[in-house]
Design an enzyme around this catalytic site. Structure first.
Site, PDB file in Angstrom:
ATOM      1  N   CYS A 155     -10.596-121.988  39.283  1.00  0.00           N
ATOM      2  CA  CYS A 155     -11.558-123.087  39.193  1.00  0.00           C
ATOM      3  C   CYS A 155     -10.932-124.413  39.598  1.00  0.00           C
ATOM      4  O   CYS A 155     -11.626-125.374  39.894  1.00  0.00           O
ATOM      5  CB  CYS A 155     -12.101-123.184  37.778  1.00  0.00           C
ATOM      6  SG  CYS A 155     -10.807-123.375  36.573  1.00  0.00           S
ATOM      7  N   LYS A 174     -14.168-111.027  24.337  1.00  0.00           N
ATOM      8  CA  LYS A 174     -14.674-110.156  25.395  1.00  0.00           C
ATOM      9  C   LYS A 174     -14.145-110.610  26.744  1.00  0.00           C
ATOM     10  O   LYS A 174     -14.467-111.683  27.226  1.00  0.00           O
ATOM     11  CB  LYS A 174     -16.203-110.179  25.434  1.00  0.00           C
ATOM     12  CG  LYS A 174     -16.768-109.155  26.413  1.00  0.00           C
ATOM     13  CD  LYS A 174     -18.121-109.511  26.929  1.00  0.00           C
ATOM     14  CE  LYS A 174     -18.097-110.132  28.273  1.00  0.00           C
ATOM     15  NZ  LYS A 174     -17.476-109.278  29.320  1.00  0.00           N
ATOM     16  N   GLU A 183     -20.103-124.213  44.823  1.00  0.00           N
ATOM     17  CA  GLU A 183     -18.872-123.463  44.565  1.00  0.00           C
ATOM     18  C   GLU A 183     -18.908-122.121  45.277  1.00  0.00           C
ATOM     19  O   GLU A 183     -19.856-121.354  45.135  1.00  0.00           O
ATOM     20  CB  GLU A 183     -18.676-123.248  43.064  1.00  0.00           C
ATOM     21  CG  GLU A 183     -17.322-122.599  42.753  1.00  0.00           C
ATOM     22  CD  GLU A 183     -17.123-122.303  41.294  1.00  0.00           C
ATOM     23  OE1 GLU A 183     -18.018-121.726  40.666  1.00  0.00           O
ATOM     24  OE2 GLU A 183     -16.044-122.663  40.765  1.00  0.00           O
ATOM     25  N   GLU A 196     -15.779-123.979  29.923  1.00  0.00           N
ATOM     26  CA  GLU A 196     -14.934-124.256  31.097  1.00  0.00           C
ATOM     27  C   GLU A 196     -15.610-123.560  32.263  1.00  0.00           C
ATOM     28  O   GLU A 196     -15.608-122.322  32.328  1.00  0.00           O
ATOM     29  CB  GLU A 196     -13.537-123.681  30.879  1.00  0.00           C
ATOM     30  CG  GLU A 196     -12.778-124.307  29.730  1.00  0.00           C
ATOM     31  CD  GLU A 196     -12.472-125.776  29.981  1.00  0.00           C
ATOM     32  OE1 GLU A 196     -12.235-126.505  29.023  1.00  0.00           O
ATOM     33  OE2 GLU A 196     -12.473-126.185  31.165  1.00  0.00           O
TER      34      GLU A 196
HETATM   35  O1  TXE Z   1     -18.207-115.566  35.678  1.00  0.00           O
HETATM   36  P1  TXE Z   1     -19.367-115.141  34.746  1.00  0.00           P
HETATM   37  P2  TXE Z   1     -17.431-114.604  36.640  1.00  0.00           P
HETATM   38  C1  TXE Z   1     -17.091-119.128  38.298  1.00  0.00           C
HETATM   39  C2  TXE Z   1     -17.131-118.911  39.777  1.00  0.00           C
HETATM   40  C3  TXE Z   1     -17.448-117.460  39.874  1.00  0.00           C
HETATM   41  C4  TXE Z   1     -18.472-117.375  38.777  1.00  0.00           C
HETATM   42  C5  TXE Z   1     -18.666-115.947  38.376  1.00  0.00           C
HETATM   43  O2  TXE Z   1     -18.225-119.650  40.271  1.00  0.00           O
HETATM   44  O3  TXE Z   1     -18.077-117.141  41.104  1.00  0.00           O
HETATM   45  O4  TXE Z   1     -17.914-118.134  37.707  1.00  0.00           O
HETATM   46  O5  TXE Z   1     -17.408-115.492  37.903  1.00  0.00           O
HETATM   47  C6  TXE Z   1     -19.500-113.077  30.583  1.00  0.00           C
HETATM   48  N1  TXE Z   1     -23.602-114.161  27.704  1.00  0.00           N
HETATM   49  N2  TXE Z   1     -15.798-119.005  37.677  1.00  0.00           N
HETATM   50  O6  TXE Z   1     -18.233-113.386  37.010  1.00  0.00           O
HETATM   51  O7  TXE Z   1     -20.354-114.223  35.351  1.00  0.00           O
HETATM   52  C7  TXE Z   1     -18.917-112.155  31.615  1.00  0.00           C
HETATM   53  O8  TXE Z   1     -19.016-110.804  31.198  1.00  0.00           O
HETATM   54  C8  TXE Z   1     -22.296-114.148  27.380  1.00  0.00           C
HETATM   55  C9  TXE Z   1     -15.141-120.202  37.253  1.00  0.00           C
HETATM   56  O9  TXE Z   1     -16.117-114.408  35.981  1.00  0.00           O
HETATM   57  O10 TXE Z   1     -19.830-116.417  34.208  1.00  0.00           O
HETATM   58  C10 TXE Z   1     -17.491-112.639  31.685  1.00  0.00           C
HETATM   59  O11 TXE Z   1     -16.733-112.095  30.624  1.00  0.00           O
HETATM   60  N3  TXE Z   1     -21.317-113.836  28.266  1.00  0.00           N
HETATM   61  C11 TXE Z   1     -14.270-119.881  36.070  1.00  0.00           C
HETATM   62  C12 TXE Z   1     -17.654-114.146  31.491  1.00  0.00           C
HETATM   63  O12 TXE Z   1     -18.930-114.330  30.898  1.00  0.00           O
HETATM   64  C13 TXE Z   1     -21.682-113.554  29.531  1.00  0.00           C
HETATM   65  C14 TXE Z   1     -13.360-118.734  36.349  1.00  0.00           C
HETATM   66  C15 TXE Z   1     -17.633-114.896  32.794  1.00  0.00           C
HETATM   67  O13 TXE Z   1     -18.594-114.277  33.628  1.00  0.00           O
HETATM   68  C16 TXE Z   1     -23.021-113.563  29.950  1.00  0.00           C
HETATM   69  C17 TXE Z   1     -14.098-117.605  36.820  1.00  0.00           C
HETATM   70  C18 TXE Z   1     -24.011-113.883  28.966  1.00  0.00           C
HETATM   71  N4  TXE Z   1     -25.318-113.904  29.246  1.00  0.00           N
HETATM   72  C19 TXE Z   1     -15.308-117.752  37.453  1.00  0.00           C
HETATM   73  N5  TXE Z   1     -23.063-113.231  31.280  1.00  0.00           N
HETATM   74  C20 TXE Z   1     -13.350-121.029  35.645  1.00  0.00           C
HETATM   75  N6  TXE Z   1     -13.892-122.189  35.281  1.00  0.00           N
HETATM   76  O14 TXE Z   1     -12.150-120.817  35.577  1.00  0.00           O
HETATM   77  C21 TXE Z   1     -21.796-113.040  31.656  1.00  0.00           C
HETATM   78  N7  TXE Z   1     -20.951-113.215  30.621  1.00  0.00           N
END
Ligand code: TXE
Length: 459
Positions: free
Chosen positions: A277, A168, A364, A243
């Site tokens: 990140c 996903k 962050e 991650e």
């Molecule tokens: O992450 P999310 P996002 C961090 C950074 C950013 C924050 C939000 O702080 O502001 O993450 O970014 C799915 N059960 N990083 O929105 O919300 C969601 O649909 C299962 C660091 O990308 O965590 C998406 O596909 N899945 C990071 C994925 O999780 C769920 C890079 C990430 O969403 C879920 C990007 C749930 N309950 C953002 N809720 C890095 N380490 O590289 C959401 N998702």
């Protein structure tokens, strides 16, 4: 208007309910995305396909990875176009970072798999053979900042080790995952080996994590979401790779070569609008070079091209931290404003005068905002770098002391006199709130397989 579809059992499927994919460049609707809530169909397809896929030889699966890599490479410009449209990032970043790395992810694991050595441990009267078996069906969940780059980083090793997949992508950036599904269909990847479903995280993402037949979850995203994923998966004894977020320090020692450090730290600060990140969102400078570094850094920032951030909502989060910085007594040395043009734009922003323990300097932000902090000794720089709840990455810029200081930073990765220089064989991941586990080379193969030991007593 692109109609994104689920890719299940080799078929492209739409749903009655969908939602809009919005471009951060101009807030236009660029695609319709299925709002999937249930993954039973995808899991059934993965379950049917896995025995055949797992029974292939590692060489046969490597050949499939190469087929995907070759077709992705043939269409690399389209990947860059879609990624740039979906994320707003400049075309050259979408091409040279996202698209080329997506191709490399498949090609690297194809080559790595062909050269994987079997492990044996000899005893005086017996031999131990380590066999790596597929886990079965694995769930892959990826974020919006490097959409195909990070999704393919999981898909390639998961396929290599004989698993079938329910994946996903982020609901905010579905286009290149949909494009990859088309590529896999075009090259004839067996139906059900890779299934890609689209939808909201708390709905279809949660459904993946909860599904009892999905035995491992590889997640990249926010730390807060990582906690939800872990809480769901842990009682089910699923293998888990997380991650998560970061608040990385770029540390410039007094003996740094500023001709290298200034452009290097600038790129670490603002590449992908700070939405990686691994970005260096805290710039720690030895007091003896502070003035010269800052003069050159602010000058070069004027010509550093960035795109908008991923969405209007995320921009509001980033702007809230600029406001917080002002409340905490920070000085805005550059940027700090929203440009007068359509799209989720923010000026690249540099803030000084804050304590390294302030909220702005420890939480962050994940946007084009950095804080700068002087220090007087290597020990003070190390203490400052380690003073957040994150521990993902960092960089040290020094002619003689880089490795010595790097080894004292509490993180998973540290670059010395460079940044984001990647050998895909090395361990990738963080400590503390930056996650659990490692990806890359053998670490990916280890995660996406079950190691079995066969001990044979010689007669
Ligand atoms: O992450 P999310 P996002 C961090 C950074 C950013 C924050 C939000 O702080 O502001 O993450 O970014 C799915 N059960 N990083 O929105 O919300 C969601 O649909 C299962 C660091 O990308 O965590 C998406 O596909 N899945 C990071 C994925 O999780 C769920 C890079 C990430 O969403 C879920 C990007 C749930 N309950 C953002 N809720 C890095 N380490 O590289 C959401 N998702």
């Amino acid at each position: 208007m692109i109609q994104v579809k689920n890719y299940i059992g080799g078929e492209f499927v739409t749903l009655s309910e969908d939602f809009d994919d919005i471009s951060p460049l101009d807030f236009s609707v660029i695609a319709k995305v299925p709002r999937t809530r249930n993954v039973d169909d995808a899991v059934d397809a993965a379950k049917k396909a896995q025995p055949m896929w797992g029974a292939l030889s590692i060489e046969q699966r490597c050949d499939w990875l190469d087929k995907i890599a070759n077709e992705l490479e043939n269409q690399i410009e389209e990947i860059a176009r879609l990624e740039s449209m979906d994320t707003g990032k400049p075309h050259h970043v979408a091409l040279n970072v996202d698209a080329s790395r997506s191709v490399n992810n498949f090609r690297f694991f194809a080559d790595f798999g062909r050269n994987m050595e079997s492990q044996t441990f000899e005893m005086s009267d017996a031999t131990n053979y380590v066999v790596r078996k597929p886990i079965g069906i694995v769930g892959l969940i990826s974020p919006w900042n490097l959409p195909l780059y990070l999704l393919s980083w999981k898909i390639a090793p998961a396929l290599l080790m004989g698993n079938s997949i329910v994946a996903k992508p982020s609901e905010i950036t579905p286009l290149t995952a949909h494009f990859l599904a088309n590529i896999c269909s075009q090259v004839g990847l067996p139906a059900g080996v890779l299934n890609i479903v689209h939808g909201y995280g708390p709905e279809v993402g949660q459904a993946i994590v909860e599904h009892p037949e999905i035995k491992a979850i590889s997640f990249t995203g926010g730390t807060s979401t990582g906690k939800i994923v872990a809480a769901t998966a842990a009682p089910m004894f699923k293998k888990l790779s997380l991650e998560l977020g970061g608040k990385n320090a770029s540390i410039v020692l007094e003996d740094a070569d500023l001709d290298v450090a200034v452009p290097g730290v600038l790129r670490a600060s603002f590449l992908n609008s700070g939405q990686i990140c691994l970005c260096g969102s805290r710039v720690l400078l030895h007091s003896s070079i502070y003035d010269e570094f800052m003069e050159r850094y602010l000058q070069e920032l004027k010509s550093f091209e960035i795109g908008p951030v991923i969405s209007d909502e995320h921009r509001s989060k980033v702007v809230s931290y600029i406001d917080l910085a002002k409340q905490e007594g920070g000085n805005i040395l550059a940027g700090g404003n929203i440009p007068d043009k359509v799209g989720a734009w923010i000026e690249p922003t540099v803030i000084s005068g804050l304590s390294h323990t302030s909220r702005t300097a420890t939480e962050e932000i994940f946007g084009p905002v950095v804080t700068v902090h002087p220090f007087d000794s290597d020990e003070e720089a190390i203490e400052m770098a380690n003073s957040t709840q994150y521990g993902l990455a960092g960089s040290v810029w020094s002619k003689r002391k880089g490795r010595e200081v790097a080894e004292k930073i509490d993180s998973g990765m540290v670059w010395v006199n460079t940044w984001l220089h990647r050998d895909l064989r090395v361990p990738f991941g963080g400590v503390k709130d930056s996650g659990v586990g490692r990806e890359g080379g053998m670490w990916s193969l280890g995660f996406f397989s079950e190691a079995v030991n066969i001990c044979v007593m010689e007669d």
